[in-house]
Design an enzyme around this catalytic site. Sequence first.
Site, mmCIF file in Angstrom:
data_model
loop_
_atom_site.group_PDB
_atom_site.id
_atom_site.type_symbol
_atom_site.label_atom_id
_atom_site.label_comp_id
_atom_site.label_asym_id
_atom_site.label_seq_id
_atom_site.Cartn_x
_atom_site.Cartn_y
_atom_site.Cartn_z
ATOM 1 N N SER A 13 0.802 -1.229 0.000
ATOM 2 C CA SER A 13 0.000 0.000 0.000
ATOM 3 C C SER A 13 0.833 1.277 0.000
ATOM 4 O O SER A 13 0.324 2.345 -0.345
ATOM 5 C CB SER A 13 -0.924 0.007 1.228
ATOM 6 O OG SER A 13 -0.203 -0.320 2.394
ATOM 7 N N TYR A 155 15.270 -4.962 14.757
ATOM 8 C CA TYR A 155 15.101 -4.845 13.296
ATOM 9 C C TYR A 155 16.239 -5.582 12.568
ATOM 10 O O TYR A 155 15.989 -6.351 11.629
ATOM 11 C CB TYR A 155 15.076 -3.360 12.934
ATOM 12 C CG TYR A 155 14.828 -3.055 11.474
ATOM 13 C CD1 TYR A 155 13.550 -3.118 10.935
ATOM 14 C CD2 TYR A 155 15.876 -2.680 10.633
ATOM 15 C CE1 TYR A 155 13.315 -2.820 9.592
ATOM 16 C CE2 TYR A 155 15.658 -2.378 9.298
ATOM 17 C CZ TYR A 155 14.375 -2.454 8.779
ATOM 18 O OH TYR A 155 14.151 -2.162 7.451
HETATM 19 P P1 NDP Z 1 6.563 1.918 4.974
HETATM 20 O O1 NDP Z 1 6.504 2.174 6.435
HETATM 21 O O2 NDP Z 1 6.531 3.070 4.018
HETATM 22 O O3 NDP Z 1 5.368 0.897 4.572
HETATM 23 C C1 NDP Z 1 5.183 -0.255 5.327
HETATM 24 C C2 NDP Z 1 4.182 -1.144 4.634
HETATM 25 O O4 NDP Z 1 4.049 -2.366 5.370
HETATM 26 C C3 NDP Z 1 2.794 -0.524 4.568
HETATM 27 O O5 NDP Z 1 2.214 -0.928 3.342
HETATM 28 C C4 NDP Z 1 2.059 -1.161 5.739
HETATM 29 O O6 NDP Z 1 0.644 -1.243 5.553
HETATM 30 C C5 NDP Z 1 2.673 -2.559 5.711
HETATM 31 N N1 NDP Z 1 2.612 -3.267 7.008
HETATM 32 C C6 NDP Z 1 3.212 -2.900 8.159
HETATM 33 N N2 NDP Z 1 2.943 -3.800 9.131
HETATM 34 C C7 NDP Z 1 2.153 -4.757 8.568
HETATM 35 C C8 NDP Z 1 1.516 -5.933 9.044
HETATM 36 N N3 NDP Z 1 1.654 -6.325 10.312
HETATM 37 N N4 NDP Z 1 0.764 -6.660 8.193
HETATM 38 C C9 NDP Z 1 0.610 -6.266 6.898
HETATM 39 N N5 NDP Z 1 1.189 -5.166 6.377
HETATM 40 C C10 NDP Z 1 1.947 -4.414 7.205
HETATM 41 O O7 NDP Z 1 7.870 1.023 4.742
HETATM 42 P P2 NDP Z 1 8.962 1.044 3.585
HETATM 43 O O8 NDP Z 1 8.313 1.099 2.261
HETATM 44 O O9 NDP Z 1 10.007 2.024 3.933
HETATM 45 O O10 NDP Z 1 9.630 -0.397 3.800
HETATM 46 C C11 NDP Z 1 9.178 -1.553 3.124
HETATM 47 C C12 NDP Z 1 10.106 -2.703 3.473
HETATM 48 O O11 NDP Z 1 11.439 -2.377 3.107
HETATM 49 C C13 NDP Z 1 10.143 -3.019 4.969
HETATM 50 O O12 NDP Z 1 10.265 -4.417 5.151
HETATM 51 C C14 NDP Z 1 11.405 -2.331 5.437
HETATM 52 O O13 NDP Z 1 11.934 -2.928 6.580
HETATM 53 C C15 NDP Z 1 12.293 -2.528 4.225
HETATM 54 N N6 NDP Z 1 13.398 -1.580 4.138
HETATM 55 C C16 NDP Z 1 13.143 -0.225 4.072
HETATM 56 C C17 NDP Z 1 14.199 0.659 3.992
HETATM 57 C C18 NDP Z 1 13.989 2.144 3.891
HETATM 58 O O14 NDP Z 1 14.984 2.864 3.927
HETATM 59 N N7 NDP Z 1 12.767 2.639 3.734
HETATM 60 C C19 NDP Z 1 15.584 0.183 4.001
HETATM 61 C C20 NDP Z 1 15.727 -1.237 4.063
HETATM 62 C C21 NDP Z 1 14.659 -2.079 4.131
HETATM 63 P P3 NDP Z 1 -0.315 0.049 5.861
HETATM 64 O O15 NDP Z 1 -0.109 1.005 4.724
HETATM 65 O O16 NDP Z 1 -1.690 -0.524 5.880
HETATM 66 O O17 NDP Z 1 0.128 0.608 7.173
#
Ligand code: NDP
Length: 242
Positions: A13, A155
């Site tokens: 999302s 994490y």
């Molecule tokens: P965001 O916080 O922007 O988005 C998180 C997403 O995960 C949202 O779509 C959220 O849904 C969903 N989500 C969170 N918890 C749950 C759950 N329990 N069940 C289902 N869906 C869930 O994160 P990012 O886009 O930044 O990160 C995406 C991935 O990349 C993560 O795994 C993160 O650890 C990894 N990552 C990110 C980095 C960064 O710099 N941004 C660096 C390295 C890794 P909703 O919209 O409904 O809340």
Amino acid sequence: MLKGKTAIVTGGSRGIGAAITGKLASMGANIAVIYAGNQDAAEAVCEKCVKEFGVEAKSYRCNVASFEETKAAVAAIKADFGAVHILVNNAGVTRDGLLAVMNEGAWDAVMDTNLKGAFHMIRHCTALFLRAKEGCIINISSVSGLMGNAGQCNYSASKAGLVGLTKSVAKELAPRGIRCNAIAPGFIRTDMTGAQENNPLLSMIPLGRMGEGSEVAEAAAYLATANYVTGEVLRVDGGIAM
Ligand code: NDP
């Protein structure tokens, strides 16, 4: 290139997940977005996929930390799409804090979503992959899981765990034609990282800037089509974990 395939993207999302969703849809894949609570954002992502790329797209509210909820979501996706070929385990959360004061809730929340969530989804999708005689799993890890990061022991552990999970699943399911790889993004501009323009960590990135979700999505597109690649951890990090 992915026409006729169905891809599940957890956390599709927002942020990196939304970028991956758009990229896979642009390649012709039908899309199932799993989200935690942000229904409007999930529906907007699906609408964009349908309008721009003419694929089928539907969103499913599901907490990936729950075995039962993920089981029900995968069953609903199978009923709606008929099959699943690609699974991107992208949903992730942070609950940062110093180890000496970290409470059990912060540890469990991060492990349950980031690591156990991926196990749940792989566990429920494997039967569908076996039936389809193909499958591609992409786990979104992090450079934090490769290098460690002070203030992120929960994490980092969850993301390092994803690397072990990726390699074991790759070995276990390769004989059945199912591939499993990971992406380790660095510092990517999303809601999770927020405003970072003055973060001193930026000066440690050899390419000198944060990454974009679209740049992680390019790596996911590669892994979705790289039929001889499995068990790989692909860094998309501007060189920070070199
Ligand atoms: P965001 O916080 O922007 O988005 C998180 C997403 O995960 C949202 O779509 C959220 O849904 C969903 N989500 C969170 N918890 C749950 C759950 N329990 N069940 C289902 N869906 C869930 O994160 P990012 O886009 O930044 O990160 C995406 C991935 O990349 C993560 O795994 C993160 O650890 C990894 N990552 C990110 C980095 C960064 O710099 N941004 C660096 C390295 C890794 P909703 O919209 O409904 O809340």
